[in-house]
Design an enzyme around this catalytic site. Structure first.
Site, PDB file in Angstrom:
ATOM      1  CG  HIS A   1      -1.948  -1.064   1.220  1.00 21.36           C
ATOM      2  ND1 HIS A   1      -1.651  -2.373   1.509  1.00 21.36           N
ATOM      3  CD2 HIS A   1      -3.281  -1.029   0.976  1.00 21.36           C
ATOM      4  CE1 HIS A   1      -2.760  -3.100   1.440  1.00 21.36           C
ATOM      5  NE2 HIS A   1      -3.752  -2.318   1.123  1.00 21.36           N
TER       6      HIS A   1
ATOM      7  CG  HIS B   1      -3.764   0.056   4.861  1.00 22.76           C
ATOM      8  ND1 HIS B   1      -4.616   0.334   5.896  1.00 22.76           N
ATOM      9  CD2 HIS B   1      -3.812   1.134   4.048  1.00 22.76           C
ATOM     10  CE1 HIS B   1      -5.167   1.527   5.731  1.00 22.76           C
ATOM     11  NE2 HIS B   1      -4.692   2.040   4.611  1.00 22.76           N
TER      12      HIS B   1
ATOM     13  N   GLY C   1      -3.976  -3.748  11.390  1.00 19.74           N
ATOM     14  CA  GLY C   1      -4.364  -4.102  10.033  1.00 19.74           C
ATOM     15  C   GLY C   1      -5.844  -4.387   9.941  1.00 19.74           C
TER      16      GLY C   1
ATOM     17  CG  LEU D   1      -9.345   8.811  -2.969  1.00 16.88           C
ATOM     18  CD1 LEU D   1      -8.292   8.679  -4.057  1.00 16.88           C
ATOM     19  CD2 LEU D   1     -10.746   8.719  -3.551  1.00 16.88           C
TER      20      LEU D   1
ATOM     21  NE  ARG E   1     -23.101 -15.631  39.437  1.00 18.57           N
ATOM     22  CZ  ARG E   1     -24.025 -14.710  39.570  1.00 18.57           C
ATOM     23  NH1 ARG E   1     -23.860 -13.501  39.067  1.00 18.57           N
ATOM     24  NH2 ARG E   1     -25.156 -14.988  40.192  1.00 18.57           N
TER      25      ARG E   1
ATOM     26  CB  SER F   1     -23.420 -10.295  36.744  1.00 18.83           C
ATOM     27  OG  SER F   1     -24.712  -9.773  37.023  1.00 18.83           O
TER      28      SER F   1
ATOM     29  CD  GLU G   1     -19.881  -5.882  25.360  1.00 18.82           C
ATOM     30  OE1 GLU G   1     -20.682  -6.003  26.311  1.00 18.82           O
ATOM     31  OE2 GLU G   1     -20.098  -5.137  24.372  1.00 18.82           O
TER      32      GLU G   1
ATOM     33  CG  HIS H   1     -24.444 -14.658  33.677  1.00 15.35           C
ATOM     34  ND1 HIS H   1     -23.444 -14.232  34.511  1.00 15.35           N
ATOM     35  CD2 HIS H   1     -25.604 -14.313  34.269  1.00 15.35           C
ATOM     36  CE1 HIS H   1     -23.963 -13.635  35.570  1.00 15.35           C
ATOM     37  NE2 HIS H   1     -25.281 -13.682  35.456  1.00 15.35           N
TER      38      HIS H   1
ATOM     39  NE  ARG I   1     -28.321 -15.539  36.955  1.00 11.13           N
ATOM     40  CZ  ARG I   1     -29.436 -15.074  36.418  1.00 11.13           C
ATOM     41  NH1 ARG I   1     -29.845 -15.576  35.255  1.00 11.13           N
ATOM     42  NH2 ARG I   1     -30.133 -14.134  37.003  1.00 11.13           N
TER      43      ARG I   1
END
Length: 614
Positions: free
Chosen positions: A28, A68, A114, A178, A307, A334, A355, A404, A462
C-alpha cells in the site's frame, strides 16, 4: 531539523514506501505517501523512543492503526537506524520480519494492526496504563486512516478516552479522502470529524497534513493540551508527490505502475538519518510483587457459583501480584470482578458496555507489562471476536472471563446465554480454554492463567454448584480429573462445568441399575487431556460427551480431536444444546436441551444396549 529538511524527510519516506512495495510486488504505497509528512515531523521532533531499548518504560508508544501503511512504518525504522536498506526491501517476503501489516515480530511493534478500527482502542489501554498505573509521562500516538473512522470500535475508544481525560493520547487522522473502492463517507470535510470528536470531549486541530510547519505546531499543541485527548485531523492526498497516482481512485493497495519514474519524480532515494529523542529515565512501578498468594478455600459440600470463586480468587491474586489488573464491561456485580474492585480500586477499570474497548484496553495494558483479566457475560464476548483474534496475532497475553454461560442461566433466555464461546476461543491460535465445575478448581485455574502465554479463556457459571474438590487439589492446565472409575465401566461420560454435576447424578441413577460409568471432568478444554481420554476409550470403548454449549466446536469436538492421530476412533456420542432455548428455570433448561442427569442416563442406557442413537 529545519522545515526544508523535514520536507525532504517526508519525500524520503515516500520514496522508500514506493521502493518497498515495488520490491514486494504488492503493498500500500499510496496510503503510506499521504501520511509521510505527518510521520516525518513526528519522528524528528516529537517522538521520544530508544530503538535500542524497545522495552524502556519511558518510551512513547506509536501505533499504526492504519496497518496497511506498513511501508511508511518500516521506512521510519530505516530513518531511525533500526533496520537497514536491505531489510526494507525484504518487505512481504517469506523470511522477512516486515510483514504486510505490522506484528510484534518486530521489537518496536507493540501490537498487530491491520484490522481497521483497533489501534485507538488499544492506544486507550496504553494511555490508561501510563496515566493511572505506570504514572510515567510517555505519550501514545495513534495514526489512523479516515476510512476506519466509520468503525464503531473507534467511537467506543473516543468516548472512553474523553471520559478518562487521557491527555497523553493523540490521534492523528490521515484524511486522504479515498478508501479502498472510492471516496470515504466525509471526504475532505475535516469539520465533520472535528464536530463528532469535539462532541465526545476531544480537543481537535484541523491542519494541512503536507504543511510541515502546521504539522509541527499541531503536534506541539497536542503535547501541551491538559485534561483532554487530542485529535489532529490532517487533510492529505493519497499518493502525494506522484502525479500518476495522486488523489486517484483505483490505486489502493497496489504498487505504483512505474516505480522508477515515481522515484525520480519524488527526487530519488535519500539516506537521511534521524537521532530520535530518547525518553527520560523512568521506573516501572509494578515490578515488585505483593505478598504470598493465599487463594480462597471452599469446603467440600458447600454450594458456590464458579463466578463467585473467580471474583474472590482474582482479588487474592491481585494482593499477591501488583501487575494484575481487572477490567469489566459494566457487569461486575454479576461477573464478580466487584470483589477485585473493592480491594484494588486503582487497578480496576470499568469499560462499560463496550466489549471491543474492553478487550482493546486489555491488549494495550498487557503491552505495558500488566496481566489483565477482562470479564463480561460469555455471550457478549462474541461482539469483540475480531479484537480477540487480533490479540492472538499480537502474541498478547490476556485473560478473558465469560460468565453466565449456557442454558443453565435459566429465565433470562437465549440472548444472554453463551453457547458458542468455547468454539470461538478454541479456534484461536495458541489459546487456552478452561471450564471449571467447582469453586476450588476455579480458584486454582484463575491463578494458573496469570502465567500462561497467549489468549486464555475461563468460562464461569451463574448458579451455585456443589464443591467436590478439596482446596489443596491441583489442576494443571492440559489435565483432567477422573471422578468415577472402575473395571466394570461400560461408558465414559466426559463433561465440563455444570454438566459434571449432572453426570455425577446420572452415574448415581445408573449405578442403581447395575450400569457403571466412568466420569471425566474435562476442565481444560484446550489443551485437552488426550492421554486420559484415550485410556478411557480403551477401557470402556465408548465416550459420551455432554456440554452446556452448541455441539459445534466445544467439548465434543475437543474430545474427538484426541483421536486424530491415526488410532481407531471409539464410539462417540455427543450431547449438547441443539434447541433454541426460551425462558425457563435452570433445571428445565438443562432438561429441554437434553443435557441433564436424566438425559445422560437415558443416552447411556441406549449405548449399553447397543441401540442406534440418531
Amino acid at each position: 531539523m529545519r522545515n526544508d529538511q523535514l520536507a525532504e524527510l517526508g519525500q524520503q519516506l515516500r520514496v522508500d514506501a514506493v521502493r518497498a512495495a515495488d520490491a514486494a510486488g504488492s503493498g500500500h504505497p499510496t496510503s503510506s505517501m499521504s501520511a509521510a509528512d505527518l510521520a516525518a515531523v513526528l519522528l524528528a521532533h516529537h517522538l521520544r523512543y530508544d530503538f535500542d531499548q524497545p522495552d524502556h518504560p519511558g518510551n512513547d508508544r506509536l501505533i499504526f492503526s492504519k496497518g496497511h501503511a506498513s511501508p511508511l512504518l518500516y521506512a521510519l525504522y530505516r530513518v531511525a537506524g533500526a533496520i537497514d536498506d536491505e531489510e526494507l526491501l525484504s518487505f512481504r517476503r517469506l523470511d522477512s520480519r516486515l510483514e504486510g501489516h505490522p506484528t510484534p515480530r518486530l521489537p518496536w511493534v507493540d501490537v498487530a494492526t491491520g484490522s481497521l478500527g483497533q489501534g485507538l482502542p488499544v492506544g486507550v489501554g496504553m494511555a490508561l496504563a501510563g496515566k493511572r498505573l505506570d504514572q510515567i509521562p510517555y505519550r501514545v500516538w495513534v495514526l489512523a486512516g479516515d476510512s476506519e473512522m466509520a468503525e464503531g470500535s473507534v467511537w467506543e475508544a473516543v468516548e472512553h478516552a474523553a471520559y478518562e481525560h487521557l491527555d497523553n493520547l493523540t490521534l492523528i487522522i490521515d484524511v486522504n479522502r479515498l478508501g479502498q473502492r472510492g471516496p470515504t463517507r466525509h471526504g475532505w470535510d475535516l469539520e465533520a470529524y472535528a464536530r463528532r470528536l469535539g462532541a465526545f470531549g476531544w480537543h481537535t486541530i484541523e491542519i494541512d497534513g503536507h504543511d510541515v510547519v502546521a504539522v509541527d505546531a499541531a503536534l506541539k499543541e497536542a503535547g501541551s493540551t491538559v485534561g483532554q485527548p487530542t485529535a489532529i485531523i490532517a487533510r492529505t492526498r493519497k499518493g502525494r508527490g506522484v502525479a500518476e497516482v495522486e488523489d486517484r481512485e483505483g490505486m489502493h493497495g497496489k504498487p505504483l505502475p512505474d516505480a522508477a519514474a515515481a522515484i525520480e519524480e519524488l527526487g530519488g532515494p535519500r539516506f537521511i538519518r534521524v537521532d530520535v529523542h530518547k525518553p527520560p529515565a523512568a521506573k516501572v512501578l509494578h515490578t515488585a510483587l505483593g505478598g504470598p498468594l493465599s487463594l480462597p478455600a471452599f469446603e467440600v459440600g458447600e454450594s458456590v457459583a464458579t463466578r463467585t470463586a473467580f471474583g474472590k480468587a482474582l482479588a487474592a491474586l491481585g494482593s499477591a501480584r501488583s501487575d494484575v489488573v481487572a477490567l469489566d464491561g459494566e457487569v461486575g456485580d454479576s461477573t464478580r470482578t466487584e470483589y477485585f474492585a473493592k480491594v484494588h480500586p486503582s487497578r480496576f477499570f470499568e469499560c462499560y458496555i463496550a466489549e471491543q474497548e474492553l478487550v482493546g484496553t486489555a491488549v494495550g495494558m498487557q503491552a505495558r507489562g500488566y496481566v489483565p483479566y477482562a470479564s463480561t457475560f460469555a455471550a457478549f464476548l462474541t461482539r469483540a471476536h475480531d479484537f480477540i483474534r487480533m490479540a492472538a496475532v499480537s502474541r498478547a497475553a490476556i485473560n478473558l472471563v465469560g460468565s453466565h454461560a449456557g442454558v443453565a442461566i435459566g429465565q433470562d433466555g437465549p440472548s444472554q446465554m453463551g453457547l458458542e464461546d468455547l468454539a470461538m476461543f478454541r479456534a484461536l491460535h495458541g489459546s487456552t480454554v478452561l471450564y471449571p465445575c467447582d469453586a476450588n478448581q476455579t480458584a486454582r485455574l484463575v491463578a494458573a492463567m496469570a502465567e500462561l502465554p497467549g489468549v486464555s479463556y475461563l468460562r464461569t457459571s451463574r448458579g451455585n454448584m456443589p464443591v467436590i474438590y478439596g482446596p489443596d487439589e491441583e489442576f494443571p492446565v492440559g489435565g483432567s480429573k477422573v471422578l468415577r472409575s472402575s473395571d466394570r465401566d461400560r461408558v465414559t461420560v466426559v463433561a465440563g462445568g455444570v454438566t459434571v454435576h449432572e453426570a455425577v447424578r446420572a452415574a448415581d441413577l445408573l449405578g442403581q441399575e447395575g450400569i457403571d460409568v466412568r466420569i471425566v471432568d474435562l476442565y481444560s478444554v484446550k489443551p485437552a487431556d488426550a492421554v486420559t481420554l484415550q485410556e478411557a476409550a480403551d477401557a470402556t470403548g465408548c465416550l459420551l460427551t455432554v456440554e452446556d454449549h452448541r455441539p459445534e466446536g466445544g467439548i465434543g469436538d475437543a474430545v474427538a480431536e484426541a483421536f486424530t492421530d491415526g488410532r481407531p476412533m471409539p464410539r462417540l456420542v455427543r450431547l449438547g444444546v441443539r434447541n433454541m432455548p426460551g425462558s425457563a428455570t435452570p433445571e428445565e433448561q438443562l432438561h429441554m436441551s437434553g443435557i441433564d442427569a436424566e438425559s445422560i442416563a437415558a443416552a447411556v442406557r441406549l449405548l449399553v444396549e447397543q441401540a442406534v442413537v440418531r
